[in-house]
Scaffold this active site. Structure first.
Site, mmCIF file in Angstrom:
data_model
loop_
_atom_site.group_PDB
_atom_site.id
_atom_site.type_symbol
_atom_site.label_atom_id
_atom_site.label_comp_id
_atom_site.label_asym_id
_atom_site.label_seq_id
_atom_site.Cartn_x
_atom_site.Cartn_y
_atom_site.Cartn_z
ATOM 1 C CG ASP A 335 -2.241 0.809 0.854
ATOM 2 O OD1 ASP A 335 -2.170 1.680 -0.027
ATOM 3 O OD2 ASP A 335 -3.284 0.599 1.495
HETATM 4 C C1 BGC Z 1 -5.315 2.986 -0.007
HETATM 5 C C2 BGC Z 1 -5.473 1.940 -1.077
HETATM 6 C C3 BGC Z 1 -5.371 2.581 -2.438
HETATM 7 C C4 BGC Z 1 -4.049 3.332 -2.533
HETATM 8 C C5 BGC Z 1 -3.833 3.995 -3.883
HETATM 9 C C6 BGC Z 1 -4.102 3.858 -0.226
HETATM 10 O O1 BGC Z 1 -4.087 4.927 0.647
HETATM 11 O O2 BGC Z 1 -5.221 2.344 1.246
HETATM 12 O O3 BGC Z 1 -6.710 1.294 -0.912
HETATM 13 O O4 BGC Z 1 -5.463 1.607 -3.416
HETATM 14 O O5 BGC Z 1 -4.029 4.344 -1.547
HETATM 15 O O6 BGC Z 1 -4.647 5.085 -4.015
#
Ligand code: BGC
Length: 794
Positions: A335
């Site tokens: 993430d």
């Molecule tokens: C979120 C993810 C997301 C990623 C990209 C993160 O902050 O937890 O779910 O896919 O950002 O935007």
């Protein structure tokens, strides 16, 4: 340290969760995409294959390609950067920056939308978007390793960042349909609209089990039940991926967030979770297992720590459990900024070098969503050159990444397919989204048949959520946080409706409406006029709910709806004594206090998406009969924030509304429950059957749920109830259908503290749709050998 050209304002959302929201100048300014959209009303789509493709193994040509790359280029393939690093301060693609990252560092992946740059609020159509992605692709073919980049996007409910693409109900609403075909359809439409923008990879589905209902990510997921979430996850992956190795209207799905993200101890996003291993396996893992069995091409690990241990550097979670026990062969991405975050946010590493080394050496992470700096490249180079990480480890990840690119057709067809663009926002898609809303809206209370409303009745409409597309959309709609206060509904420009708009369509008359209070409940507005109008009305419909938010920006300390939203109901009810119907537009179940008693009717609309207005109006006026069921336990008080249907049976289960609860306008009766044997033994499943009758006066879609409870379970507290199966059937007025479920002893297997999956003998209660008006129960004897081990984990 590498130069960091710029950071995108949108990505400031992702930085230090504790920092104050920075007010940015770009918030108020918008530059609309000049593209006029005129989608085809209908189109054909490819059906899913009989057998879902699976990621892996690695082809010979991909092994050869991997071996030809320099170390730096290989590390580049493992790097994912935010698109903001490619844009200049005018919101244009900065070709120098693109060349720099691709040529100097071989960066192989970018993510997200270039929506907010340099004081402009951009919302790109597929065509405009593809101009960016294709331009980057062209440069990727000319520079660096000459390998097309893979672009990832949070197309989590439709291609929610592509202008004109249909925004679907949030995951929680999809789960409430108890009809996985909607998860499939939302996935397939999101895939084609994402691909139309030149993007090949969607960071979806979101399969976290939402245990703590304070958590601001409740709405993204499929609810609190492992079985329901698994069914939705499987269908969703089939929708996104289809035959993704040959069908170029599909994308790679990315099941997230592995693992245990939905149990933050205090309900705040990214907080610590305390989850025993056997509980993790029992409740949190099944949806991810379902994803892997469905052939999911990629997965994303989860933010934060479990029992104090960071997920991103955990050998247990990301190697043993994910790869060895669950058999995931696909590509694993971190993430946002999680590797560096170990040093900068969680203090679980002394510096980013230690964090990177731990991630690479202990886990199977393939790609780092860095996402806003170039640190990963140099850190990795130093670690490999100094012998701290082997090149073989790098090769393993790079091969998985390149194989994914090949499977998605990028190596042969790197550019956007213009034919797909014409289908974005097709009327056909709008209808699918509306049908999903029609089946998700959940009727929670209907005292004295206050609903459906009659067109002859004088109705007064009040409350902030009746007149807003933005609030129906919620987060991950236009941008991660939803449109800003300043932009509000104007950004949709015809790509959505409101509940009031829907009412006007259904009744043919402009509704009488007062806002009453803003979404934050700042104060009561026009209350005298509202009371006067209420006295003249037959019934009052009040739209309450939440503003749009995502992730930690949606953290709350108090689960109640804003006090002035509740006060609006109390004030109007006591001054007018007229029947009140509350419509909830909310991402998580907010506590209603006495409104739950004062209101005569309560309708849960969740976050229905930007086309939710018409279907909600149809339900209010009885054109559509509600059939949604709660995919979570609706708490009555703060102390029930983490109450679930599967909590130990000795704990009191007395929520505001139970998991699976939901009313319809018709009268359904269950009868003649029968079992083919009253003894349930391993290898000898039984059939549970019953009659379901619609006693009228409306046609009804009825969800029939089968849950079980063990009267006792030696050494491991039995759950209050576990969902084992469900089916949704159409019943005409007066129609009776016989429903049958297969039930096996093996389904009663549970993970014990020694990580053995076993079954304990006991009387087994079988509940059909408990907590609904029709519920019916029977009992069998679970006759099993407690020493039999169905599976063993480590
Ligand atoms: C979120 C993810 C997301 C990623 C990209 C993160 O902050 O937890 O779910 O896919 O950002 O935007």
């Amino acid at each position: 340290m590498d130069p960091v050209p710029k950071s995108s304002p949108d990505s400031q959302d992702k930085q230090d969760p504790s920092s104050e929201q920075v007010k940015c100048t770009w918030d108020g300014v918008k530059t609309l995409d000049p593209e006029q959209l005129n989608p085809v009303p209908k189109y054909e789509f490819n059906k899913p294959p009989h057998k879902q493709p699976n990621p892996g193994p690695i082809d010979h040509d991909i092994q050869v390609l991997t071996s030809k790359l320099t170390l730096k280029q290989k590390i580049g393939q493992m790097t994912q950067l935010h698109v903001g690093m490619l844009m200049d301060s005018n919101g244009e693609l900065d070709v120098k920056a693109v060349k720099y990252w691709i040529d100097d560092w071989g960066v192989g992946s970018f993510l997200e939308t270039p929506s907010n740059r340099g004081g402009k609020y951009l919302f790109y159509s597929a065509k405009q978007y593809s101009m960016v992605t294709d331009a980057v692709q062209k440069l990727a073919l000319e520079y660096g390793p000459r390998i097309p980049v893979i672009w990832g996007l949070d197309s989590v409910r439709g291609a929610n960042y592509v202008k004109g693409a249909v925004i679907f109900p949030a995951g929680i609403a999809t789960a409430a349909t108890f009809n996985p075909s909607f998860a499939y359809d939302a996935g397939r439409i999101a895939a084609k609209d994402t691909r139309a923008a030149g993007v090949h990879w969607a960071f979806a589905p979101i399969s976290d089990l939402t245990v703590n209902k304070l958590w601001p990510r409740v709405y993204e997921n499929f609810g609190e039940d492992p079985y329901l979430s698994s069914k939705m996850t499987t269908a969703s992956i089939s929708g996104y991926q289809g035959d993704y190795k040959s069908d170029r209207s599909r994308v790679a799905a990315c099941v997230k967030h592995f693992i245990g993200y939905g149990s933050p101890v205090d309900g705040q996003d990214r907080s610590n979770r305390y989850i025993a291993k056997h509980e993790l396996l029992e409740y949190h893992v099944p949806p991810f297992k379902a994803a892997i069995d469905a052939g999911v091409a990629t997965a994303m690990e989860s933010y934060g720590v479990i029992n104090g241990v960071p997920v991103v550097t955990s050998q247990y979670y990301l190697q043993e459990l994910l790869r060895e026990q669950l058999g995931f062969n696909g590509m694993l991405v971190t993430d946002w900024g999680e590797i560096n975050g170990q040093a900068t946010m969680y203090y679980t590493a002394k510096d980013i070098s230690q964090a990177t080394m731990a991630t690479l050496n202990r886990t199977s992470v393939d790609m780092s969503m860095v996402a806003e700096d170039g640190s990963f490249g140099q850190t990795m180079l130093d670690l490999v050159n100094n012998g701290y990480i082997s090149e073989a480890r790098i090769d393993e990840s790079v091969a998985r990444i390149l194989q994914l690119k090949k499977d998605l057709g990028l190596l042969s067809h790197p550019f956007t397919d213009p034919d797909l663009m014409a289908t974005v926002g097709s009327a056909q898609d709008v209808e699918v989204a509306r049908n999903a809303v029609r089946e998700s809206v959940t009727l929670l209370k209907n005292k004295d048949g206050v609903l459906p409303l009659k067109s002859t009745e004088r109705i007064l409409y009040i409350g902030p959520t009746l007149n807003s597309t933005r609030y129906m959309g919620g987060g991950w709609n236009v941008r991660s946080q939803g449109p800003t206060d300043e932009v509000g509904d104007s950004v949709y420009e015809g790509f959505g409706d409101t509940i009031l708009g829907g009412i006007e369509k259904v009744t043919g008359a402009a509704p009488l409406y007062f806002e009453g209070t803003d979404i934050h409940g700042s104060e009561l507005i026009d209350i005298e006029s509202i009371i006067e109008a209420a006295k003249l009305a037959d019934k009052i419909v009040v739209g309450l709910g939440e503003t749009s938010y995502a992730e930690y920006r949606g953290n709350i300390g108090n689960m109640r709806l804003p006090q002035n939203q509740l006060n609006l109901v109390y004030t109007v009810a006591s001054a007018s004594c007229k029947p009140i119907v509350v419509v909830l537009v909310e991402g998580r179940p907010r506590i209603l206090d006495n409104v739950a008693n004062v209101a005569d009717g309560i309708v849960q609309a969740y976050l229905p998406g930007t086309y939710g207005g018409l279907p909600i109006a149809e339900i209010l006026f009885g054109k559509v009969n509600p059939s949604g069921r709660l995919p979570y336990t609706y708490p009555a008080s703060e102390s029930q924030a983490s109450t679930t249907i599967w909590q130990p049976s000795f704990s009191t289960y007395n929520p505001q509304w139970a998991f699976g609860f939901g009313l319809g306008y018709s009268h359904i009766e269950y009868s003649n429950i029968a079992v083919t044997s009253t003894t349930l033994k391993v290898g000898q499943p039984i059939t549970v059957s019953l009659n379901v009758k619609n006693n009228g006066p409306y046609a009804q879609k009825e969800t029939v749920l089968l849950l079980t409870n063990q009267e006792y379970r030696f050494d491991m507290a039995p759950e209050h109830m576990r969902l084992r199966d469900f089916v949704k059937v159409d019943l005409a007025v007066g129609e009776t259908r016989q429903i049958s479920f297969q039930l096996s002893a093996e389904q009663m297997g549970f993970w014990d503290t020694t990580l053995k999956k076993r079954i304990e003998p006991s009387p087994l209660n079988i509940y059909i749709s408990p907590y609904t008006q029709a519920n019916i129960t029977t009992q069998v004897q679970l006759d099993v050998d407690p020493d039999l081990v169905l599976a063993q984990a480590s």
